[in-house]
Design an enzyme around this catalytic site. Structure first.
Site, PDB file in Angstrom:
ATOM      1  N   SER A 145       0.871  -1.185   0.000  1.00 18.99           N
ATOM      2  CA  SER A 145       0.000   0.000   0.000  1.00 18.99           C
ATOM      3  C   SER A 145       0.897   1.219   0.000  1.00 18.99           C
ATOM      4  O   SER A 145       1.737   1.391   0.883  1.00 18.99           O
ATOM      5  CB  SER A 145      -0.872   0.001   1.259  1.00 18.99           C
ATOM      6  N   HIS A 156      -1.206  -1.692  -4.350  1.00 21.95           N
ATOM      7  CA  HIS A 156      -2.463  -1.307  -3.666  1.00 21.95           C
ATOM      8  C   HIS A 156      -2.487   0.212  -3.486  1.00 21.95           C
ATOM      9  O   HIS A 156      -1.618   0.785  -2.831  1.00 21.95           O
ATOM     10  CB  HIS A 156      -2.497  -2.021  -2.315  1.00 21.95           C
ATOM     11  N   ASP A 186      -4.667   3.409  -2.190  1.00 27.53           N
ATOM     12  CA  ASP A 186      -5.794   3.754  -1.317  1.00 27.53           C
ATOM     13  C   ASP A 186      -6.438   5.063  -1.744  1.00 27.53           C
ATOM     14  O   ASP A 186      -5.788   6.111  -1.769  1.00 27.53           O
ATOM     15  CB  ASP A 186      -5.303   3.854   0.135  1.00 27.53           C
ATOM     16  N   MET A 222      -9.371   7.784  -0.899  1.00 30.99           N
ATOM     17  CA  MET A 222     -10.216   8.218   0.224  1.00 30.99           C
ATOM     18  C   MET A 222     -10.919   9.518  -0.143  1.00 30.99           C
ATOM     19  O   MET A 222     -10.293  10.441  -0.670  1.00 30.99           O
ATOM     20  CB  MET A 222      -9.347   8.439   1.454  1.00 30.99           C
ATOM     21  N   HIS A 239      -8.262   0.744  -3.939  1.00 30.53           N
ATOM     22  CA  HIS A 239      -9.126   0.456  -2.777  1.00 30.53           C
ATOM     23  C   HIS A 239      -9.975   1.695  -2.550  1.00 30.53           C
ATOM     24  O   HIS A 239      -9.495   2.695  -2.025  1.00 30.53           O
ATOM     25  CB  HIS A 239      -8.221   0.130  -1.569  1.00 30.53           C
ATOM     26  N   MET A 261     -12.230   3.801  -0.797  1.00 36.66           N
ATOM     27  CA  MET A 261     -12.869   4.088   0.489  1.00 36.66           C
ATOM     28  C   MET A 261     -13.694   5.341   0.268  1.00 36.66           C
ATOM     29  O   MET A 261     -13.300   6.458   0.609  1.00 36.66           O
ATOM     30  CB  MET A 261     -11.797   4.275   1.569  1.00 36.66           C
ATOM     31  N   MET A 304     -10.828  -5.704   6.245  1.00 36.39           N
ATOM     32  CA  MET A 304      -9.993  -4.689   6.890  1.00 36.39           C
ATOM     33  C   MET A 304      -9.595  -5.204   8.267  1.00 36.39           C
ATOM     34  O   MET A 304     -10.438  -5.681   9.030  1.00 36.39           O
ATOM     35  CB  MET A 304     -10.768  -3.374   7.074  1.00 36.39           C
ATOM     36  N   GLY A 341      -9.035   4.221   6.730  1.00 38.28           N
ATOM     37  CA  GLY A 341      -8.864   5.674   6.785  1.00 38.28           C
ATOM     38  C   GLY A 341      -7.433   6.139   6.950  1.00 38.28           C
ATOM     39  O   GLY A 341      -7.061   7.173   6.427  1.00 38.28           O
ATOM     40  N   PHE A 342      -6.646   5.375   7.679  1.00 38.56           N
ATOM     41  CA  PHE A 342      -5.283   5.817   7.974  1.00 38.56           C
ATOM     42  C   PHE A 342      -4.330   4.624   7.982  1.00 38.56           C
ATOM     43  O   PHE A 342      -4.710   3.533   8.406  1.00 38.56           O
ATOM     44  CB  PHE A 342      -5.218   6.507   9.352  1.00 38.56           C
ATOM     45  N   GLY A 343      -3.101   4.861   7.549  1.00 36.34           N
ATOM     46  CA  GLY A 343      -2.067   3.846   7.657  1.00 36.34           C
ATOM     47  C   GLY A 343      -1.494   3.860   9.068  1.00 36.34           C
ATOM     48  O   GLY A 343      -1.815   4.736   9.874  1.00 36.34           O
ATOM     49  N   GLY A 344      -0.688   2.860   9.377  1.00 36.53           N
ATOM     50  CA  GLY A 344       0.067   2.871  10.625  1.00 36.53           C
ATOM     51  C   GLY A 344      -0.692   2.430  11.864  1.00 36.53           C
ATOM     52  O   GLY A 344      -0.221   2.619  12.981  1.00 36.53           O
ATOM     53  N   ASP A 378      -6.050  -6.154   5.065  1.00 35.13           N
ATOM     54  CA  ASP A 378      -5.496  -4.812   4.882  1.00 35.13           C
ATOM     55  C   ASP A 378      -5.470  -4.081   6.215  1.00 35.13           C
ATOM     56  O   ASP A 378      -6.526  -3.828   6.802  1.00 35.13           O
ATOM     57  CB  ASP A 378      -6.386  -4.060   3.871  1.00 35.13           C
ATOM     58  N   GLY A 379      -4.255  -3.760   6.662  1.00 36.94           N
ATOM     59  CA  GLY A 379      -4.102  -2.955   7.869  1.00 36.94           C
ATOM     60  C   GLY A 379      -3.257  -3.631   8.925  1.00 36.94           C
ATOM     61  O   GLY A 379      -3.582  -4.715   9.392  1.00 36.94           O
ATOM     62  N   GLY A 380      -2.138  -2.999   9.244  1.00 33.34           N
ATOM     63  CA  GLY A 380      -1.296  -3.492  10.332  1.00 33.34           C
ATOM     64  C   GLY A 380      -0.584  -4.806  10.041  1.00 33.34           C
ATOM     65  O   GLY A 380      -0.203  -5.531  10.956  1.00 33.34           O
ATOM     66  N   GLY A 396       1.650  -1.583   4.237  1.00 34.82           N
ATOM     67  CA  GLY A 396       2.126  -0.235   3.953  1.00 34.82           C
ATOM     68  C   GLY A 396       3.298   0.137   4.835  1.00 34.82           C
ATOM     69  O   GLY A 396       4.466   0.081   4.423  1.00 34.82           O
TER      70      GLY A 396
HETATM   71  C1  DX5 Z   1      -6.101   1.932   5.517  1.00 34.13           C
HETATM   72  C2  DX5 Z   1      -5.652   1.500   4.160  1.00 34.13           C
HETATM   73  C3  DX5 Z   1      -4.527   0.537   4.166  1.00 34.13           C
HETATM   74  C4  DX5 Z   1      -3.319   1.015   4.900  1.00 34.13           C
HETATM   75  C5  DX5 Z   1      -2.330  -0.093   5.085  1.00 34.13           C
HETATM   76  O1  DX5 Z   1      -7.252   2.675   5.436  1.00 34.13           O
HETATM   77  O2  DX5 Z   1      -6.707   0.884   3.450  1.00 34.13           O
HETATM   78  O3  DX5 Z   1      -4.231   0.080   2.858  1.00 34.13           O
HETATM   79  O4  DX5 Z   1      -2.727   2.106   4.297  1.00 34.13           O
HETATM   80  O5  DX5 Z   1      -1.243   0.450   5.707  1.00 34.13           O
HETATM   81  P1  DX5 Z   1      -0.590  -0.133   7.020  1.00 34.13           P
HETATM   82  O6  DX5 Z   1       0.163  -1.323   6.584  1.00 34.13           O
HETATM   83  O7  DX5 Z   1       0.223   0.994   7.485  1.00 34.13           O
HETATM   84  O8  DX5 Z   1      -1.704  -0.479   8.010  1.00 34.13           O
HETATM   85 ZN    ZN Z   2      -6.194  -0.222   1.581  1.00 28.56          ZN
END
Ligand code: DX5
Ligand code: ZN
Length: 217
Positions: A7, A30, A32, A34, A61, A63, A131, A136-139, A164-166, A186
Site C-alpha cells: 500500500s 495497492h 488507497d 479516500m 481500494h 474508500m 480490513m 482511513g489511515f495507515g500505521g 489490509d491494515g497493520g 504499507g
Molecule cells: C487503511 C488502508 C490501508 C493502509 C495499510 O485505510 O486501506 O491500505 O494504508 O497500511 P498499514 O500497513 O500501514 O496499516
Molecule cells: Zn487499503
C-alpha cells in the site's frame, strides 16, 4: 502462494515513483483512495493511478461513499482490480461496471461491519478484502478480532481473501493461517530501510505458514 500488495499510502508522496520502484518484486500495487466522507481522510484520485508507472497490476481500494459512480474513472486510469466497501452502498452496479470493463471486483468490509454484509456478493465478487484496521489511515495496529471472520469466509469460498491494515512479519502469519491469500502492507514495508527485502521476507514467512498448516493436518 500468498501474494503481497504494497500500500503506497505510507510511501513518500514527494518521491512516489521512486518508492513504487522499490517494491516491483511484489504482486499487486495497492492504491488507497479516500473521499473525506466515507473515511475522514483524503488521498489520491484517478490522475495519480494513471501517473504511477509499474509492471504490477494496479488495485484501487475505494474508500468512498459512491464507488459505483467512480468505478469507470479508475478502470480507465488503469486500475485492473477495484475494491469497494459493502457498507458504502449496494454494490450490484459497481460489480457490473467492473466486469463489463474487464476488471476484477473485490468487496470489502471494515472490522465493525457484520459478516452478513458480504453474503449478497459471495458468488458475484471475484475476491474479498477484510480490513484489519478501521479504514482511513495507515500505521494502525492489526486487529486480531477480525481473524474469526477470515476463517468463516474461508469456509465459504475459494476466492482470494485479502487483509489490509497493520500487516507485518508477525501478523501476516496469523492472517495466512486463518485463510488470507493476499496481504496488503504499507507501514511495515515503507518504514523499513529495504522495502524490496521486506516484500521477500513477508512472502517467504507467509508461504512457510501455508506449508506448516498443510503438513499439520
Ligand atoms: C487503511 C488502508 C490501508 C493502509 C495499510 O485505510 O486501506 O491500505 O494504508 O497500511 P498499514 O500497513 O500501514 O496499516
Ligand atoms: Zn487499503
Amino acid at each position: 502462494m500468498v501474494k503481497i500488495a504494497p500500500s503506497i499510502l505510507n510511501a513518500n508522496f514527494a518521491h512516489l515513483q521512486r518508492d513504487v520502484d522499490k517494491v516491483q518484486n511484489a504482486d499487486i500495487l495497492h492504491i488507497d483512495i479516500m473521499d473525506g466522507h466515507f473515511v475522514p481522510n483524503l488521498s489520491m484520485g484517478p490522475g495519480h493511478v494513471l501517473a504511477i508507472q509499474t509492471k504490477l497490476p494496479k488495485e484501487a481500494h475505494l474508500m468512498m461513499e459512491q464507488p459505483s459512480r467512480y468505478a469507470k474513472s479508475f478502470l480507465d486510469a488503469g486500475a485492473k482490480r477495484l475494491i469497494a466497501h459493502a457498507e458504502a452502498e449496494d454494490l450490484s452496479k459497481f460489480i457490473r461496471t467492473v466486469h463489463s470493463n474487464n476488471g476484477i471486483a473485490g468487496v470489502a468490509i471494515n472490522p465493525n461491519i457484520p459478516f452478513s454484509k458480504l453474503m449478497p456478493y459471495l458468488k458475484r465478487a471475484d475476491f474479498f478484502l477484510l480490513m484489519t484496521v478501521k479504514a482511513g489511515f495507515g500505521g494502525q495496529s492489526f486487529m486480531r478480532s477480525v481473524l474469526p471472520k477470515i476463517r468463516k469466509l474461508r469456509k465459504l469460498t475459494y476466492a482470494d481473501i485479502e487483509v489490509d491494515g497493520g500487516v507485518n512479519l508477525e501478523t501476516a502469519k496469523l492472517a495466512v493461517r486463518a485463510g488470507a491469500t493476499i496481504l496488503v502492507a504499507g507501514t511495515s514495508l515503507f518504514n523499513s530501510n529495504d522495502p524490496k527485502h521486506q516484500v521477500e521476507e513477508l512472502r517467504s514467512i507467509s508461504n512457510r505458514e501455508i506449508h506448516l498448516s498443510v503438513t499439520e493436518v
